[in-house]
Design a protein around this motif. Structure first.
Motif, short mmCIF file in Angstrom:
data_model
loop_
_atom_site.label_atom_id
_atom_site.label_comp_id
_atom_site.label_asym_id
_atom_site.label_seq_id
_atom_site.Cartn_x
_atom_site.Cartn_y
_atom_site.Cartn_z
N ASP A 1 -92.69 57.94 46.02
CA ASP A 1 -91.29 58.27 45.75
C ASP A 1 -90.80 59.46 46.59
N LEU A 2 -91.64 60.01 47.46
CA LEU A 2 -91.19 61.11 48.33
C LEU A 2 -90.85 60.60 49.73
N THR A 3 -89.82 61.17 50.33
CA THR A 3 -89.46 60.86 51.74
C THR A 3 -89.21 62.18 52.46
N LEU A 4 -89.65 62.25 53.70
CA LEU A 4 -89.37 63.45 54.50
C LEU A 4 -88.26 63.12 55.50
N GLY A 5 -87.19 63.87 55.44
CA GLY A 5 -86.11 63.71 56.43
C GLY A 5 -86.28 64.74 57.53
N ILE A 6 -86.32 64.28 58.76
CA ILE A 6 -86.23 65.21 59.91
C ILE A 6 -85.01 64.72 60.67
N PHE A 7 -83.85 65.28 60.32
CA PHE A 7 -82.57 64.80 60.84
C PHE A 7 -82.09 65.67 62.00
N ARG A 8 -81.24 65.11 62.82
CA ARG A 8 -80.53 65.94 63.81
C ARG A 8 -79.06 65.53 63.81
N SER A 9 -78.22 66.47 63.36
CA SER A 9 -76.78 66.20 63.32
C SER A 9 -76.17 66.77 64.60
N ASP A 10 -75.56 65.90 65.41
CA ASP A 10 -75.04 66.31 66.72
C ASP A 10 -73.54 66.56 66.68
N TYR A 11 -73.13 67.64 67.31
CA TYR A 11 -71.71 68.00 67.34
C TYR A 11 -71.26 68.32 68.76
N MET A 12 -69.98 68.06 68.99
CA MET A 12 -69.32 68.60 70.17
C MET A 12 -68.15 69.43 69.66
N MET A 13 -67.70 70.35 70.47
CA MET A 13 -66.46 71.05 70.12
C MET A 13 -65.31 70.13 70.50
N HIS A 14 -64.24 70.25 69.72
CA HIS A 14 -63.08 69.39 69.96
C HIS A 14 -61.80 70.23 70.00
N VAL A 15 -60.98 69.96 71.00
CA VAL A 15 -59.68 70.61 71.09
C VAL A 15 -58.62 69.52 71.07
N ASP A 16 -57.70 69.63 70.14
CA ASP A 16 -56.60 68.67 70.07
C ASP A 16 -55.76 68.80 71.33
#
Ligand code: ADP
Ligand code: MG
Length: 516
Positions: free
Chosen positions: A116-131
């Motif tokens: 019942d255990l899971t290991l998350g090794i996530f990578r959330s990617d972002y860029m900067m944004h200008v309207d």
């Protein structure tokens, strides 16, 4: 104010030479597998920037602060198989990878959950944004995607970040530049140390300890098993994690995807995964399976499917589990951006914080939103503001702007629903020098910040459904990749970008460099 400083030819050549030396001596390298001979092998330095690229401190901190919420969200979604089945239903019909993974999940579920255990090794990617209508405004963070399987680049960034801080301490960045009155001088406190290697290995170690002692008869040792691609050119991003685990007295081994998994592992009658090292007669019980491959469709032939099913059916803690792997599909990302959806797992305040980072995304199906998206994608006027994405990983699969209409016309319409349409993020252009196997570059660049979120959660069954309960979580860590601003894609190992680190500055400095 300008940044980075201008360099004389001599300073440029010296910096280039210093960078290469650091890379060779610290393993900032790609293995040229085709040169692998019995007694030697060649390597090539990985793409890197000369200077840390400017990044607003406030956005860097915000991305870190958001990671706890993204961890909570993605753990919750990974235990919500009913919602995932609904969202991925269309894709499972037409996409071979989604369908193979779902079939393996269903077979595993039929036998019953044994871990019942899971290991998350996530990578959330972002860029900067200008309207584009408000270009004088401060940029904001927009999420490109959240990766849930085989998140790479952590070790490479770590090495490049250490290199930038070394070059800073030797004075290379500040004292050797040409005299120029308005050049920004960065100080050491603006270069954040990077601990991604430690963060990933500490996460694996935490899962290993949570697994506890060996459970199968006659086995005394436990180990972490890395599932890797055969003939891997990116070992410099994987091996150091294995070595760090050994330094922590945790045995870890690697097995190649597919045939080797079936050859060197077996399932005990009570579902423990046993690893049979080729070099020793004694079996070891696998505590944690860490996937650094297994996200591409060509890996799911009959043997590949059997291998993944065997791993999935075992008691070992997976990083990621098959459902957690599926939460990284772009289709899931798109579904999460629809209004009101996040509230299924988060409170309104949490949901609002995350959704601020979402760029508009649409399905390409027969729903009203899908019909609208088809119009946007087929009209070259509007298409230039969008990116068409298949549910694939690893870079190089997206379709941009004016190629979109032709691409869709050549694709049978029943397959369109496996794509999502995402509004283009418009990042501010900064400047840097870069070096990669493609050559040297000097000019406008775009950076992508990746936040590594490492967390261990527990599946709690409640009647027919389940929910996730967070067991432990590590302080997030980061990566930064930077590319030539004229390139749409980003994958350093495929040659599109370079590893980098940020020079964190306040808004006043950032905006004044941007305007210069
Ligand atoms: P992959 O799974 O192939 O990494 P991504 O969604 O990360 O897919 O897309 C690959 C690259 O394409 C990103 O790293 C980024 O450089 C670029 N890209 C993706 N989405 C956008 C977007 N909405 N706007 C601008 N560039 C994007
Ligand atoms: Mg990506």
């Amino acid at each position: 104010m300008t940044y980075p400083p201008r360099l004389s030819d001599e300073q440029y050549a010296a910096l280039l030479s210093d960078i290469k030396d650091w890379q060779i001596t610290h393993g900032s390298l790609l293995k040229l597998v085709h040169t692998d001979e019995e007694s030697t092998v060649q390597c090539q330095p990985v793409g890197t920037t000369f200077f840390p690229t400017l990044f607003p401190k406030e956005l860097f901190d915000e991305a870190h602060a958001l990671q706890t919420l993204f961890n909570k969200l993605y753990a919750a979604v990974a235990e919500d198989d009913e919602w995932l089945r609904d969202v991925l239903g269309d894709l499972i019909e037409v996409d071979d990878l989604a369908s193979a993974l779902w079939k393996i999940y269903s077979e595993m579920k039929e036998e019953g959950f044994v871990q019942d255990l899971t290991l998350g090794i996530f990578r959330s990617d972002y860029m900067m944004h200008v309207d584009s209508n408000q270009s004088a405004q401060q940029p904001e963070l927009k999420q490109v995607e959240l990766n849930t399987v085989s998140c790479a680049g952590g070790v490479h960034t770590n090495i490049v970040s250490d290199m930038h801080r070394h070059l800073h301490r030797t004075g290379t960045y500040n004292s050797n530049q040409l005299p120029s009155s308005d050049s920004l001088v960065i100080n050491s406190s603006s270069l954040p140390p990077n601990s991604t290697l430690k963060t990933i290995s500490a996460g694996l170690a935490a899962a290993h300890r949570a697994y506890g002692p060996a459970k199968s008869q006659d086995v005394t040792e436990t180990c972490i098993l890395f599932i890797v691609a055969a003939d891997n050119f990116n070992i410099a991003d994987e091996r150091p994690i294995e070595y760090a685990l050994w330094d922590d007295s945790i045995p870890s081994s690697r097995v190649s995807w597919g045939h080797d998994v079936l050859l060197h592992t077996s399932l005990s009658p009570t579902h423990e995964l046993l690893y049979h090292p080729p070099s020793r007669p004694i079996a070891t019980e696998v505590s944690v399976i860490y996937f650094r491959t297994g996200f591409e469709i060509h890996e799911y032939d009959d043997i590949g499917c059997m291998a993944r099913l065997q791993l999935e059916k075992s008691r070992a803690i997976k990083s990621p589990s098959i459902l957690s792997h599926l939460t990284g599909f772009k289709k899931v990302q798109q579904a999460l951006t629809a209004p009101g959806i996040l509230e299924r797992w988060l409170n309104p305040d949490e949901a609002e914080k995350l959704s601020r980072t979402f760029a508009p995304m649409f399905p390409l199906d027969d729903s009203p939103s899908g019909q609208h998206a088809k119009k946007l994608a087929l009209d070259p006027e509007t298409a230039s503001n969008y990116v068409l994405k298949p549910s694939l990983e690893g870079g190089g699969h997206n379709v941009y702007g004016n190629e979109m209409a032709e691409f869709l016309q050549q694709t049978p319409e029943e397959l369109w629903k496996s794509y999502v349409l995402m509004e283009k993020i418009s990042p501010p252009l900064l400047k840097n020098f870069m070096m990669s196997s493609r050559g040297l570059y000097e000019g406008p660049v775009i950076s992508e910040l990746g936040i590594f979120g490492v967390c261990l959660w527990k599946r709690v069954q409640e009647g027919e459904s389940a929910r996730a309960e967070m067991v432990s979580e590590l302080k997030p860590s980061w990566s930064l990749r930077t590319k030539d601003a004229s390139v749409d894609e980003m994958s350093v190992v495929k040659g599109y970008g370079c590893f980098d680190s940020p020079a964190l500055v306040g808004w006043d400095i950032f905006m004044s460099v941007l305007k210069a």
